[in-house]
Design a protein around this motif. Structure first.
Motif, short mmCIF file in Angstrom:
data_model
loop_
_atom_site.label_atom_id
_atom_site.label_comp_id
_atom_site.label_asym_id
_atom_site.label_seq_id
_atom_site.Cartn_x
_atom_site.Cartn_y
_atom_site.Cartn_z
N HIS A 36 3.52 2.60 5.82
CA HIS A 36 2.62 2.23 6.91
C HIS A 36 2.08 0.82 6.75
N ALA A 37 2.05 0.31 5.50
CA ALA A 37 1.59 -1.06 5.26
C ALA A 37 2.68 -2.09 5.54
N GLY A 38 3.83 -1.63 6.02
CA GLY A 38 4.92 -2.54 6.31
C GLY A 38 5.81 -2.81 5.12
N ALA A 39 5.80 -1.87 4.15
CA ALA A 39 6.64 -1.99 2.95
C ALA A 39 6.42 -3.32 2.23
N PRO A 40 5.22 -3.52 1.69
CA PRO A 40 4.99 -4.73 0.88
C PRO A 40 5.86 -4.69 -0.37
N LEU A 41 5.78 -5.74 -1.18
CA LEU A 41 6.57 -5.76 -2.40
C LEU A 41 6.22 -4.58 -3.31
N LEU A 89 2.94 -14.04 -2.53
CA LEU A 89 3.98 -14.08 -1.51
C LEU A 89 3.52 -13.37 -0.23
N ASP A 90 4.23 -13.64 0.86
CA ASP A 90 3.82 -13.10 2.16
C ASP A 90 3.78 -11.57 2.16
N GLU A 91 4.75 -10.94 1.52
CA GLU A 91 4.78 -9.47 1.55
C GLU A 91 3.63 -8.87 0.76
N GLY A 92 3.24 -9.55 -0.31
CA GLY A 92 2.06 -9.17 -1.08
C GLY A 92 2.16 -7.84 -1.81
#
Length: 324
Positions: free
Chosen positions: A128-133, A206-209
């Protein structure tokens, strides 16, 4: 999305000696199953179908104890590090044989960890968080000085602080991670790399965080004999069968004389405790022999150790096959 898992089980278990002289700490018992078997059952219940066990020390012991995962409802494969590479290096090595797609997720767990947090909800939070790192299980503590403190902006981690001075309260890293395959790109192959000290701090920029999944759930790092004993006593309190009304100790296939008194102890298979012996707050390894009338308090006995009749020991550690 496919869900895989890697259990990092390559540590030497130095703090668990002498119990790890012959046995990896991940195969020491919590009640009648190894620590790692409890992890496998939780992974299967959360929908993980494929688990890679990253081993090193005593690597040959895992397959006979765990098989290929059928009894846990999943497929279990094994990798062995040629030399210690840290948690990040172990993860990179373990994933070398996997076919991972960009939208897959990896659950990564330290092999000496027991956690009751909702792993399925943790996986959903990652998606749900957009698959961060990475999405790290975070739990609140009143004193973070013994942990890795997480500095947060909402659910995003901005900084890691290892064992901060001054005993601040806050959220700490609880040792279970859901990561995206792209995190592996931050880990150089064949090098000693720590997820906690090297990879995650680099990923926050990084952007993905890196995000957190917050849950205040029971948690235990089974890294010392005292922690192993505490985990067993907690398990006994929660799972007392009708034929074992006394849950003050965990006696695993041991022979205990009727007149012996055993309180708050873990006694492993094959151990023998003689008549009128008194044991409290102790861990007794497989095959130990405690003589009649011996008194042990706060002791740790390695496999096959022997204690003479009538001997009194307090806060003692006996090596494998040691005689006193």
């Amino acid at each position: 999305m496919s869900l895989h898992a890697v259990i990092l089980a390559g540590g030497y278990g130095s703090r668990m000696m002498p119990l790890t002289t012959r046995t990896p700490k991940h195969l020491l018992p919590i009640d009648d199953e190894p620590v790692i078997a409890h992890q496998l059952r939780r992974l299967g219940a959360a929908g993980v179908a494929s688990v890679t066990l990253a081993t090193a020390h005593h690597a040959e012991a895992f397959l006979p104890a765990l098989g290929h995962g059928e009894r846990f409802g999943l497929h279990l494969r094994y990798t062995r590090e040629p030399e210690p590479r840290g948690t990040g290096g172990a993860l990179k090595h373990a994933c070398a044989g996997l076919t991972l797609h960009p939208d897959d997720a990896l659950v990564v767990i330290n092999g000496d960890l027991l956690s009751d947090h909702d792993l399925a909800a943790h996986v959903r939070a990652h998606a749900h968080a957009g698959a961060p790192l990475a999405t790290i299980h975070a739990r609140p503590v009143d004193d973070a000085s013994a942990f890795g403190l997480l500095h947060l902006d909402g659910d995003r981690i901005t900084r890691f602080e290892e064992k901060p001075a001054g005993a601040p309260a806050g959220f700490v890293n609880a040792g279970t991670y859901v990561v995206s395959p792209s995190l592996l790109d931050l880990i150089p192959a064949g090098e000693v790399v720590s997820l906690e000290r090297d990879v995650f701090p680099r990923a926050v920029a990084l952007d993905e965080g890196v995000r957190v999944y917050r849950e205040d759930a029971r948690f235990a790092d089974i890294g010392t004999p005292a922690a192993l004993l505490a985990a067993n006593l907690a398990w006994a309190r929660d799972h007392v069968p009708s034929d074992r009304p006394n849950a003050t100790s965990v006696l695993l296939g041991a022979q205990v004389a009727p007149t012996a008194r055993v309180e708050r102890c873990l006694v492993m298979p094959g151990a023998q405790i003689g008549a009128d012996a008194v044991l409290t707050d102790s861990v007794v390894g497989p095959g130990c022999v405690i003589g009649d009338g011996a008194h042990l308090e706060g002791c740790v006995l390695g496999d096959g150790a022997r204690v003479s009749p009538g001997l009194r020991l307090a806060d003692a550690v006996l090596a494998v096959d040691e005689r006193r």
